[in-house]
Design a protein around this motif. Structure first.
Motif, mmCIF file in Angstrom:
data_model
loop_
_atom_site.group_PDB
_atom_site.id
_atom_site.type_symbol
_atom_site.label_atom_id
_atom_site.label_comp_id
_atom_site.label_asym_id
_atom_site.label_seq_id
_atom_site.Cartn_x
_atom_site.Cartn_y
_atom_site.Cartn_z
ATOM 1 N N ARG A 172 -0.075 9.437 -6.895
ATOM 2 C CA ARG A 172 0.766 9.185 -8.076
ATOM 3 C C ARG A 172 0.624 7.760 -8.595
ATOM 4 O O ARG A 172 0.602 7.531 -9.810
ATOM 5 C CB ARG A 172 2.225 9.467 -7.742
ATOM 6 C CG ARG A 172 3.175 9.208 -8.911
ATOM 7 C CD ARG A 172 4.591 9.682 -8.631
ATOM 8 N NE ARG A 172 5.466 9.380 -9.755
ATOM 9 C CZ ARG A 172 6.764 9.689 -9.796
ATOM 10 N NH1 ARG A 172 7.335 10.322 -8.780
ATOM 11 N NH2 ARG A 172 7.503 9.374 -10.853
ATOM 12 N N PHE A 173 0.535 6.782 -7.669
ATOM 13 C CA PHE A 173 0.610 5.376 -8.083
ATOM 14 C C PHE A 173 -0.706 4.613 -7.942
ATOM 15 O O PHE A 173 -0.781 3.457 -8.342
ATOM 16 C CB PHE A 173 1.704 4.651 -7.289
ATOM 17 C CG PHE A 173 3.070 5.237 -7.507
ATOM 18 C CD1 PHE A 173 3.788 4.971 -8.672
ATOM 19 C CD2 PHE A 173 3.646 6.077 -6.558
ATOM 20 C CE1 PHE A 173 5.039 5.522 -8.877
ATOM 21 C CE2 PHE A 173 4.897 6.636 -6.760
ATOM 22 C CZ PHE A 173 5.600 6.363 -7.919
ATOM 23 N N GLY A 174 -1.712 5.259 -7.377
ATOM 24 C CA GLY A 174 -3.009 4.629 -7.298
ATOM 25 C C GLY A 174 -3.284 3.974 -5.953
ATOM 26 O O GLY A 174 -2.391 3.820 -5.125
ATOM 27 N N ALA A 185 2.018 9.274 2.344
ATOM 28 C CA ALA A 185 1.205 8.164 1.834
ATOM 29 C C ALA A 185 0.169 8.675 0.836
ATOM 30 O O ALA A 185 -0.064 8.048 -0.209
ATOM 31 C CB ALA A 185 0.522 7.441 2.992
ATOM 32 N N ALA A 186 -0.436 9.805 1.141
ATOM 33 C CA ALA A 186 -1.436 10.374 0.223
ATOM 34 C C ALA A 186 -0.788 10.763 -1.101
ATOM 35 O O ALA A 186 -1.377 10.561 -2.178
ATOM 36 C CB ALA A 186 -2.101 11.585 0.875
ATOM 37 N N ASP A 206 3.964 16.355 13.220
ATOM 38 C CA ASP A 206 4.493 15.173 13.888
ATOM 39 C C ASP A 206 4.735 14.064 12.873
ATOM 40 O O ASP A 206 4.311 14.139 11.713
ATOM 41 C CB ASP A 206 3.589 14.706 15.031
ATOM 42 C CG ASP A 206 2.196 14.280 14.564
ATOM 43 O OD1 ASP A 206 2.059 13.808 13.414
ATOM 44 O OD2 ASP A 206 1.249 14.407 15.354
ATOM 45 N N LEU A 207 5.445 13.025 13.318
ATOM 46 C CA LEU A 207 5.865 11.950 12.415
ATOM 47 C C LEU A 207 4.675 11.270 11.756
ATOM 48 O O LEU A 207 4.693 10.990 10.550
ATOM 49 C CB LEU A 207 6.707 10.936 13.201
ATOM 50 C CG LEU A 207 7.234 9.731 12.416
ATOM 51 C CD1 LEU A 207 8.189 10.182 11.314
ATOM 52 C CD2 LEU A 207 7.944 8.758 13.358
ATOM 53 N N ALA A 208 3.627 10.989 12.527
ATOM 54 C CA ALA A 208 2.461 10.295 11.974
ATOM 55 C C ALA A 208 1.779 11.133 10.890
ATOM 56 O O ALA A 208 1.372 10.606 9.846
ATOM 57 C CB ALA A 208 1.471 9.968 13.092
ATOM 58 N N THR A 209 1.658 12.426 11.141
ATOM 59 C CA THR A 209 1.015 13.305 10.159
ATOM 60 C C THR A 209 1.826 13.388 8.874
ATOM 61 O O THR A 209 1.269 13.312 7.767
ATOM 62 C CB THR A 209 0.829 14.716 10.755
ATOM 63 O OG1 THR A 209 0.008 14.635 11.917
ATOM 64 C CG2 THR A 209 0.182 15.650 9.738
ATOM 65 N N SER A 249 0.855 -1.189 0.000
ATOM 66 C CA SER A 249 0.000 0.000 0.000
ATOM 67 C C SER A 249 0.886 1.232 0.000
ATOM 68 O O SER A 249 2.085 1.174 0.324
ATOM 69 C CB SER A 249 -0.903 0.026 1.239
ATOM 70 O OG SER A 249 -0.123 0.172 2.415
ATOM 71 N N ALA A 250 0.290 2.368 -0.334
ATOM 72 C CA ALA A 250 1.023 3.628 -0.259
ATOM 73 C C ALA A 250 1.436 3.911 1.184
ATOM 74 O O ALA A 250 2.519 4.451 1.433
ATOM 75 C CB ALA A 250 0.162 4.760 -0.802
ATOM 76 N N GLU A 251 0.592 3.548 2.136
ATOM 77 C CA GLU A 251 0.923 3.769 3.549
ATOM 78 C C GLU A 251 2.149 2.971 3.957
ATOM 79 O O GLU A 251 3.028 3.472 4.671
ATOM 80 C CB GLU A 251 -0.259 3.404 4.444
ATOM 81 C CG GLU A 251 -0.002 3.684 5.910
ATOM 82 C CD GLU A 251 -1.191 3.367 6.789
ATOM 83 O OE1 GLU A 251 -1.266 3.932 7.888
ATOM 84 O OE2 GLU A 251 -2.035 2.545 6.379
ATOM 85 N N ALA A 252 2.245 1.722 3.501
ATOM 86 C CA ALA A 252 3.405 0.901 3.837
ATOM 87 C C ALA A 252 4.683 1.516 3.282
ATOM 88 O O ALA A 252 5.725 1.532 3.962
ATOM 89 C CB ALA A 252 3.220 -0.517 3.301
#
Length: 270
Positions: free
Chosen positions: A251-253, A245-246, A236-239, A211-214
């Motif tokens: 870009r990649f779907g 990720a977005a 912060d790091l999470a944001t 996934s993009a998040e990974a």
């Protein structure tokens, strides 16, 4: 090179091994390990072994009679590699690539995957590899091509530059993708005392993430980019990870993503 660029501490080795290794390192590791095995060495040294992705591949391909020593400057990475384990005995040893604790002319092959970019003095690191190689022995190492040829990293870099326009984190451009010029590499090998001609191969491949998040977690939390983000107070790091990720998803779907990666493989005889 920034002194923090070689620091992989805390949870970074775990994130690195879980996310970065399968995404960009694993396919190159198999290729490099096979090239090492094809040389039919008796004693081999790995420099900058990290969490052991190439080490594990080499351990599968090399006969047990071949002594395999895997080194890294960072003990946390070696601890993770040793805990993961290999199919055959491997000697894990903390060592500085610029000051190897081994005798002259004691290895048939020295290899290093994506580590030379981190050497504070690359010519000295190559000189140490040459010193411990037997006459006619082989140094094999890989470096990433420029960041524009590596699409996930380029997307992350562009996104971070947007988030921090006055002081963007530049670790990816500066270090992993900052040592791609072949003439510079040739000059460093010559300065190290190599007198043979290096052989270069530019190897494109595909980087895949579930996934993009990974992929964003891999780059933002599994590399020293994390320290650069945490040193800045606006997000912060999470944001930041979610913003990256977005950008990757845009870009990649959605779902599993796939992008180009590209590296140089250098082979030279002592």
């Amino acid at each position: 090179m920034n002194g923090s660029d070689a620091v992989f501490v805390g949870s970074i080795p775990e994130f690195y091994d879980e996310y970065m290794v399968p995404m960009i390192f694993a396919s190159y590791a198999e290729d490099l390990a096979q090239r090492v095995a094809d040389l039919k060495p008796n004693r081999v040294l790995e420099v900058a072994a990290g969490t052991g992705v190439v080490t594990r591949a080499a351990a599968r391909l090399l006969p047990e009679s071949v002594e395999l020593i895997a080194t890294d400057l960072n003990q946390a990475m070696l601890d993770h590699a040793e805990a993961t384990g290999t199919l055959r005995p491997v000697r894990w040893q903390q060592a500085d690539a610029l000051d190897l604790p081994f005798e002259d002319a004691s290895f048939d092959v020295v290899f290093c995957q994506f580590g030379a970019m981190f050497f504070p003095d690359r010519a000295r690191g190559f000189a140490e590899a040459r010193r411990v190689l037997r006459p006619g022995g082989t140094l094999l190492f890989s470096v990433w091509d420029r960041i524009e040829e590596n699409e996930f990293a380029a997307t992350i870099g562009t996104t971070l530059a947007t988030l921090y326009p006055t002081d963007p984190p530049r670790f990816m451009e500066r270090t992993p993708h900052g040592y791609h010029d072949l003439q510079t590499i040739t000059d460093d090998l010559t300065a190290a005392g190599f007198t043979t001609t290096p052989h270069y191969e530019t190897i494109p491949a595909r980087s895949r993430a579930r996934s993009a998040e990974a992929a964003a977690i891999a780059y933002c939390q599994g590399t020293p980019v994390r320290a650069e983000i945490e040193a800045r107070t606006t997000s912060d790091l999470a944001t930041v990870t979610q913003t990256c990720a977005a950008a990757l998803a845009d870009r990649f779907g959605p779902g599993p993503i796939d992008g180009k990666i590209q590296a140089h493989l250098i082979t030279i005889e002592a």
